[in-house]
Design an enzyme around this catalytic site. Structure first.
Site, mmCIF file in Angstrom:
data_model
loop_
_atom_site.group_PDB
_atom_site.id
_atom_site.type_symbol
_atom_site.label_atom_id
_atom_site.label_comp_id
_atom_site.label_asym_id
_atom_site.label_seq_id
_atom_site.Cartn_x
_atom_site.Cartn_y
_atom_site.Cartn_z
ATOM 1 N N LYS A 170 0.860 -1.181 0.000
ATOM 2 C CA LYS A 170 0.000 0.000 0.000
ATOM 3 C C LYS A 170 0.899 1.235 0.000
ATOM 4 O O LYS A 170 1.457 1.615 1.031
ATOM 5 C CB LYS A 170 -0.914 0.054 1.228
ATOM 6 C CG LYS A 170 -1.964 1.186 1.124
ATOM 7 C CD LYS A 170 -2.414 1.717 2.452
ATOM 8 C CE LYS A 170 -1.576 2.900 2.918
ATOM 9 N NZ LYS A 170 -1.716 4.127 2.088
ATOM 10 N N GLY A 201 -5.318 3.136 -1.186
ATOM 11 C CA GLY A 201 -6.468 3.605 -0.431
ATOM 12 C C GLY A 201 -6.026 4.286 0.839
ATOM 13 O O GLY A 201 -4.835 4.310 1.172
ATOM 14 N N GLY A 203 -5.016 5.194 4.609
ATOM 15 C CA GLY A 203 -4.353 4.407 5.636
ATOM 16 C C GLY A 203 -5.326 3.855 6.652
ATOM 17 O O GLY A 203 -5.172 2.725 7.133
ATOM 18 N N VAL A 206 -7.279 0.869 4.115
ATOM 19 C CA VAL A 206 -6.432 -0.154 3.503
ATOM 20 C C VAL A 206 -5.247 -0.505 4.407
ATOM 21 O O VAL A 206 -4.941 -1.677 4.634
ATOM 22 C CB VAL A 206 -5.949 0.312 2.117
ATOM 23 C CG1 VAL A 206 -4.907 -0.653 1.553
ATOM 24 C CG2 VAL A 206 -7.132 0.427 1.164
ATOM 25 N N GLY A 207 -4.579 0.524 4.952
ATOM 26 C CA GLY A 207 -3.444 0.260 5.832
ATOM 27 C C GLY A 207 -3.844 -0.528 7.065
ATOM 28 O O GLY A 207 -3.162 -1.482 7.461
ATOM 29 N N GLU A 245 10.290 2.113 10.244
ATOM 30 C CA GLU A 245 11.277 3.157 9.970
ATOM 31 C C GLU A 245 10.489 4.449 10.044
ATOM 32 O O GLU A 245 9.692 4.760 9.155
ATOM 33 C CB GLU A 245 11.922 2.947 8.600
ATOM 34 C CG GLU A 245 13.215 3.735 8.430
ATOM 35 C CD GLU A 245 12.990 5.102 7.829
ATOM 36 O OE1 GLU A 245 12.922 6.070 8.608
ATOM 37 O OE2 GLU A 245 12.895 5.211 6.603
ATOM 38 N N CYS A 279 13.450 11.792 6.290
ATOM 39 C CA CYS A 279 13.419 11.391 7.697
ATOM 40 C C CYS A 279 14.795 11.463 8.342
ATOM 41 O O CYS A 279 14.914 11.725 9.540
ATOM 42 C CB CYS A 279 12.830 9.986 7.836
ATOM 43 S SG CYS A 279 13.686 8.728 6.869
ATOM 44 N N GLU A 379 9.805 16.834 14.597
ATOM 45 C CA GLU A 379 10.166 16.660 13.191
ATOM 46 C C GLU A 379 9.318 17.598 12.338
ATOM 47 O O GLU A 379 8.101 17.466 12.272
ATOM 48 C CB GLU A 379 9.955 15.208 12.758
ATOM 49 C CG GLU A 379 10.407 14.947 11.333
ATOM 50 C CD GLU A 379 10.273 13.492 10.924
ATOM 51 O OE1 GLU A 379 11.194 12.973 10.284
ATOM 52 O OE2 GLU A 379 9.245 12.876 11.261
#
Length: 472
Positions: A170, A201, A203, A206-207, A245, A279, A379
């Site tokens: 995904k 799709g 998150g 679908v995630g 990650e 990142c 971040e």
């Protein structure tokens, strides 16, 4: 326009179960540049079923056969580098010259680096009366981000193929177009049906369906720390392996006596690549207090050399943010830095000069930052550099470690030994010494809230392996 209407499941392009489409916006023009299907849990079920059915035969293939497929894919990526780079520049905004070198060149190299690694799966170890063997973990679910879309896909797909795993991908909804081109290349090399499956799709739909699916044995996510926590929570009831990650707030520590021009220039130019949407970006520049004025002058000069422009502007070295919402987020952080009392050296919340459309943010540098400021702790994911002065080497190390993250970093010293001595005391997964180059064969991953597990090279392969003992 690049419009896709079908998912790649079980070796075929199939109609989605979900309805509607996800519109992809070109951040340079603020206009649509493509669309992909809006999938649902039923599409995930179909993709996982295909991967589960394909797993026994794929796991039983020889290392040589899997190496052959990986080599073909590396060749296909290289053959299509111009088209892939153009596509990624459209959906992401990175200047196309950088996209060829980084967004496509990097994953091509990563794929090629796995050509010989399937042989690791056939190595066995004798331990007293036991025979220790390696087996692929099974069906893998991959959730990938928008900032280095193809690289993050390949960084998961390549070791999974090498180990003998099957998978469901995904990609991010912001930059999904390259994933469909990648699926076309998978189809061209004739990878067995069901080994690789693609569903797009939200998150939250679908995630989360991938994370909770009982037939997914391993989940690998690259994204925000919040997203990583969420999928780990969802995966916990099925006790699947989860590798993450996640975010970073990496420090570049300049020691007394280091070469300032090289160290400061590397920080600024490195942050301009992908508009700070990296990142592992070195967003905290920790410098000797007596050198701060010199560092500020060098940083301001380096920032002035960065040409901001559209993805297909040949002069541009830094493009727009990926989306309007990301632009707003970065502007909010810049304003917060001003409000916190940091010294604004260059940049700010306004559009770069001469630009009226596109999701741009100028290269922004703050000085006199203290590590308790929000801009030093959170971040930002934009081209914002915080210069933090220190008085002693011990304080510099403490500042570098005073972060919820631990993904990357750098140390610049008067010599390699001095830099290495400090680097060993910084709790982060990867540190560049005096400008050391990124190594695609070295393990990449973080400490603390930057995640769990490692990617790339032989260390990345281990995330996809189960160890079995045969007691003889």
């Amino acid at each position: 326009m690049h419009s896709y209407e079908k998912f790649y499941i079980n070796g075929e392009w199939v109609q989605p179960s979900g309805s509607g489409a996800i519109e992809v916006i070109n951040p340079t023009t603020e206009q649509p540049c493509g669309s992909v299907p809006n999938g649902d849990a039923s599409d995930v079920d179909a993709a996982v079923a295909a991967a589960k059915a394909a797993f026994p035969a794929w796991a039983a293939t020889s290392a040589a056969e899997r190496s052959g497929y990986i080599a073909q894919l590396a060749g296909k990526l290289d053959e299509n580098k111009e088209a892939l780079a153009s596509l990624i520049s459209e959906e992401l905004g990175m200047p196309v010259g950088w996209s060829v070198a980084i967004q496509v060149g990097l994953p091509t190299g990563v794929m090629a680096s796995y050509i010989d690694l399937p042989a690791e799966m056939e190595k066995e170890e004798e331990l007293a009366n036991s025979l220790i063997i390696k087996e692929p973990i099974g069906v893998c679910g991959f959730i990938t981000p928008w900032n280095y879309p193809l690289h993050q896909i390949v960084g998961k797909v390549a070791p999974a193929l090498a180990a003998g795993c099957t998978m469901v991908l995904k990609p991010s909804s912001e930059t999904p177009l390259d994933a469909f081109k990648f699926a076309e290349l998978i189809d061209e090399v004739g990878l067995p049906a069901g080994v690789f499956n693609l569903v797009t799709g939200p998150g939250r739909v679908v995630g989360e369906a991938i994370a909770t699916h009982k037939d997914v044995d391993m989940l690998s996510i690259t994204g925000s720390t919040e997203a990583g926590v969420r999928v780990a929570e969802l995966a916990a009831p099925t006790v699947k392996r989860v590798t993450q990650e996640l975010g970073g707030k990496s420090a570049s520590v300049i020691l007394d006596g280091a070469e300032l021009e090289a160290a400061v220039g590397a920080a600024v130019i490195g942050l301009s690549i992908n508009t700070g949407q990296t990142c592992a970006a070195l967003t905290r520049l920790i410098v000797p207090r007596q050198s701060q004025d010199a560092v500020v002058a060098i940083a301001k000069g380096a920032a002035a050399t960065v040409v901001v422009g559209g993805a297909f502007d040949e002069a541009a070295g830094m493009g727009p943010m990926v989306s309007k919402s990301q632009q707003a987020t970065v502007r909010k952080y810049i304003q917060q830095g001003i409000d916190e009392g940091a010294t604004l050296v260059t940049g700010g919340v306004d559009m770069p000069e001469g630009l009226t459309e596109g999701y741009y943010v100028p290269m922004t540098i703050f000085a006199d930052v203290t590590n308790d400021m929000v801009i030093a702790q959170e971040e930002i994911f934009g081209p914002v550099l915080s210069i933090i002065p220190y008085d002693t080497e011990e304080e510099a190390i403490a500042i570098a470690n005073d972060s919820p993250f631990g993904l990357s970093g750098a140390v610049w010293g008067p010599d390699v030994d001095a830099a290495k001595a400090v680097a060993r005391q910084i709790r982060t997964g990867q540190i560049a010494i005096n400008g050391g180059d990124f190594n695609i064969a070295a393990p990449f991953g973080g400490y603390k809230q930057s995640g769990n597990g490692r990617e790339l090279g032989a260390h990345g392969l281990t995330e996809f392996i189960e160890i079995k003992s045969l007691q003889l």
